[in-house]
Motif scaffolding. Sequence first.
Motif, PDB file in Angstrom:
ATOM      1  N   SER A   3      -2.934   5.765   0.974  1.00 35.45           N
ATOM      2  CA  SER A   3      -3.014   4.436   0.382  1.00 35.45           C
ATOM      3  C   SER A   3      -4.043   3.617   1.125  1.00 35.45           C
ATOM      4  O   SER A   3      -4.472   3.963   2.213  1.00 35.45           O
ATOM      5  CB  SER A   3      -1.646   3.751   0.468  1.00 35.45           C
ATOM      6  OG  SER A   3      -0.680   4.507  -0.236  1.00 35.45           O
ATOM      7  N   GLY A   6      -3.586  -3.049   2.709  1.00 31.90           N
ATOM      8  CA  GLY A   6      -3.503  -4.397   2.202  1.00 31.90           C
ATOM      9  C   GLY A   6      -4.412  -4.693   1.031  1.00 31.90           C
ATOM     10  O   GLY A   6      -4.466  -3.977   0.040  1.00 31.90           O
ATOM     11  N   LEU A   7      -5.161  -5.794   1.162  1.00 30.39           N
ATOM     12  CA  LEU A   7      -6.054  -6.233   0.094  1.00 30.39           C
ATOM     13  C   LEU A   7      -7.217  -5.283  -0.120  1.00 30.39           C
ATOM     14  O   LEU A   7      -7.903  -5.344  -1.146  1.00 30.39           O
ATOM     15  CB  LEU A   7      -6.608  -7.625   0.427  1.00 30.39           C
ATOM     16  CG  LEU A   7      -5.582  -8.757   0.522  1.00 30.39           C
ATOM     17  CD1 LEU A   7      -6.279 -10.030   0.989  1.00 30.39           C
ATOM     18  CD2 LEU A   7      -4.903  -8.992  -0.807  1.00 30.39           C
ATOM     19  N   GLU A 186       1.505   4.936   5.793  1.00 32.64           N
ATOM     20  CA  GLU A 186       2.669   5.072   4.923  1.00 32.64           C
ATOM     21  C   GLU A 186       3.255   6.479   4.960  1.00 32.64           C
ATOM     22  O   GLU A 186       4.336   6.703   4.416  1.00 32.64           O
ATOM     23  CB  GLU A 186       2.301   4.675   3.489  1.00 32.64           C
ATOM     24  CG  GLU A 186       2.024   3.178   3.372  1.00 32.64           C
ATOM     25  CD  GLU A 186       1.882   2.717   1.949  1.00 32.64           C
ATOM     26  OE1 GLU A 186       1.696   3.579   1.058  1.00 32.64           O
ATOM     27  OE2 GLU A 186       1.938   1.497   1.717  1.00 32.64           O
ATOM     28  N   SER A 213       4.109  -0.079   5.889  1.00 33.42           N
ATOM     29  CA  SER A 213       3.364  -0.222   4.637  1.00 33.42           C
ATOM     30  C   SER A 213       1.977  -0.775   4.962  1.00 33.42           C
ATOM     31  O   SER A 213       1.788  -1.458   5.981  1.00 33.42           O
ATOM     32  CB  SER A 213       4.093  -1.181   3.696  1.00 33.42           C
ATOM     33  OG  SER A 213       4.127  -2.484   4.226  1.00 33.42           O
ATOM     34  N   TRP A 214       1.005  -0.479   4.113  1.00 34.21           N
ATOM     35  CA  TRP A 214      -0.343  -0.964   4.369  1.00 34.21           C
ATOM     36  C   TRP A 214      -0.380  -2.487   4.413  1.00 34.21           C
ATOM     37  O   TRP A 214      -1.139  -3.081   5.193  1.00 34.21           O
ATOM     38  CB  TRP A 214      -1.304  -0.455   3.295  1.00 34.21           C
ATOM     39  CG  TRP A 214      -1.723   0.964   3.486  1.00 34.21           C
ATOM     40  CD1 TRP A 214      -1.452   2.015   2.662  1.00 34.21           C
ATOM     41  CD2 TRP A 214      -2.490   1.503   4.572  1.00 34.21           C
ATOM     42  NE1 TRP A 214      -1.997   3.177   3.170  1.00 34.21           N
ATOM     43  CE2 TRP A 214      -2.645   2.882   4.342  1.00 34.21           C
ATOM     44  CE3 TRP A 214      -3.060   0.948   5.727  1.00 34.21           C
ATOM     45  CZ2 TRP A 214      -3.344   3.710   5.206  1.00 34.21           C
ATOM     46  CZ3 TRP A 214      -3.762   1.774   6.592  1.00 34.21           C
ATOM     47  CH2 TRP A 214      -3.901   3.142   6.332  1.00 34.21           C
ATOM     48  N   GLU A 215       0.445  -3.124   3.615  1.00 39.41           N
ATOM     49  CA  GLU A 215       0.442  -4.582   3.576  1.00 39.41           C
ATOM     50  C   GLU A 215       0.885  -5.195   4.901  1.00 39.41           C
ATOM     51  O   GLU A 215       0.585  -6.362   5.186  1.00 39.41           O
ATOM     52  CB  GLU A 215       1.355  -5.086   2.456  1.00 39.41           C
ATOM     53  CG  GLU A 215       0.834  -4.812   1.055  1.00 39.41           C
ATOM     54  CD  GLU A 215       0.994  -3.353   0.639  1.00 39.41           C
ATOM     55  OE1 GLU A 215       1.721  -2.613   1.322  1.00 39.41           O
ATOM     56  OE2 GLU A 215       0.379  -2.955  -0.373  1.00 39.41           O
ATOM     57  N   ASP A 216       1.610  -4.433   5.723  1.00 39.47           N
ATOM     58  CA  ASP A 216       2.126  -4.964   6.982  1.00 39.47           C
ATOM     59  C   ASP A 216       1.245  -4.631   8.183  1.00 39.47           C
ATOM     60  O   ASP A 216       1.602  -4.952   9.320  1.00 39.47           O
ATOM     61  CB  ASP A 216       3.544  -4.432   7.239  1.00 39.47           C
ATOM     62  CG  ASP A 216       4.556  -5.034   6.284  1.00 39.47           C
ATOM     63  OD1 ASP A 216       4.289  -6.144   5.770  1.00 39.47           O
ATOM     64  OD2 ASP A 216       5.601  -4.404   6.037  1.00 39.47           O
ATOM     65  N   SER A 218      -1.306  -5.453  10.683  1.00 41.96           N
ATOM     66  CA  SER A 218      -1.775  -6.778  11.096  1.00 41.96           C
ATOM     67  C   SER A 218      -3.027  -6.676  11.961  1.00 41.96           C
ATOM     68  O   SER A 218      -3.430  -5.603  12.409  1.00 41.96           O
ATOM     69  CB  SER A 218      -0.676  -7.505  11.878  1.00 41.96           C
ATOM     70  OG  SER A 218      -0.394  -6.814  13.088  1.00 41.96           O
TER      71      SER A 218
END
Length: 456
Positions: A3, A6-7, A186, A213-216, A218
Amino acid sequence: MASIPGLRGLILAATAAVITSAGAVFVLIQPADETRKITGTVDAAPGLAWSVTAATDGHPQAEFRNPVGGTEFDVGGAGFVDAGDTLVTVTGTSNGGMALQDPTMVGIDATTGAVRWRTPAADLGGCGRVPVGGRLVCFAAPATGKGALVGYDVDSGEVTRTPTDWLVFALATTADRVYVAEGDVESDDVRVHAGTLDRPEANWSQAFPMGTSWEDVSADTLDVAHGQGLLTLGAHAAGFDLGTGTSTWTTDLAGCASTEATSAALVIRTAADCSGNGITGTDILDRTGRVLAASDATATHSLSLDQPADDTIPVLLGDGARDRHTGTVVWTNPDLVATNGTAIAVLGDVALLRDDFAHNMTGLDMRTGRRLWRIDTQRSGTADAWDGHVVVLSDATGLWAIDPRTGATIWDIPFLAVHDKPEAITGGGQLAARTNGRYVYASIHTMIGLRPLDHR
């Protein structure tokens, strides 16, 4: 297939931006050969040595950004990397969306403010905070083609690219080494490498079976600045030896816990209630992952400057301070836990506290916990730079310096005294202390150099 962080997944399928810098000219507002006294300031205040705007004739709406945040998304604030004689920054145009348009890496002479070089800088995921071998090292995740590590020569802007098949999600640097974290977070398939820009795995490679997750993922996922490596991914953290890569400990961050590294090779872990009811406790982990000390105080401290004189200065925890080697209580002081925690900086052997509810600031002796001073103030700023003598704070209105041992204000420079247009110099920028009373401050639109008036 891995994956995308994030953005980043929203942009990688797009065509890479074309950068055009021909004919771009920066505006050097303040002449480089004289230092101007800033109207209304005391003689102890530094004068304006130079001032340069981000706007060019090709990009009149351009803004400064810190290269550390990358250029792939417009998520970073104004700033620069201090590379000695050169300040390396990014300019680009914000359109109010996620992307930074026409991002360009820029080298600015730290003494004169003159622009030394400009180089296209599209699709950078992030850059190291410390130059390595005379180069600012970044990682690229271009919209098309393979990723790469990218080096910008701090003197000339010349670019060196090292192509890689790695899916890099974090990069950190020390003065002589590049650290790269890559893999599919992930799938708990992560590795950290240490080496050089040309050979990023030259020193070692170490697998870490952890992820999130990729969104997390930082911006502070990888830390190498405090005596050990620290990799934090979601609910997991791991320490590793900087020299060998050997994993020394792992821990789970239960609930909404977070970590923050401090010297020497210590990690402060803060537990918080995920329901939003606040902090439930804090502990300190040593370089082996052992709990060195713990506190159930419902307060923690956010230090914008963490610069203890040496490892004999204790580390703040809850309502007191603990020995960095043994974890034993050195002293306690209730000033530390007013409201939600009050310490904003550790400077040598002094802690600077601020209580925004009581509208005061306090200085504590870090060796004894004794209150050195307290002043009432409505002003609430961030401690941004310390030169060993004064600490300089900033807010939306300007910069001011205080003596951390007495609380006395030494000088105050309103932004409107430097430039009469309110939008020209604003708060939320980056301030760096250089040598001999010199400072550099970068806001979104303008970067300024300050130096003592006796330089004239």
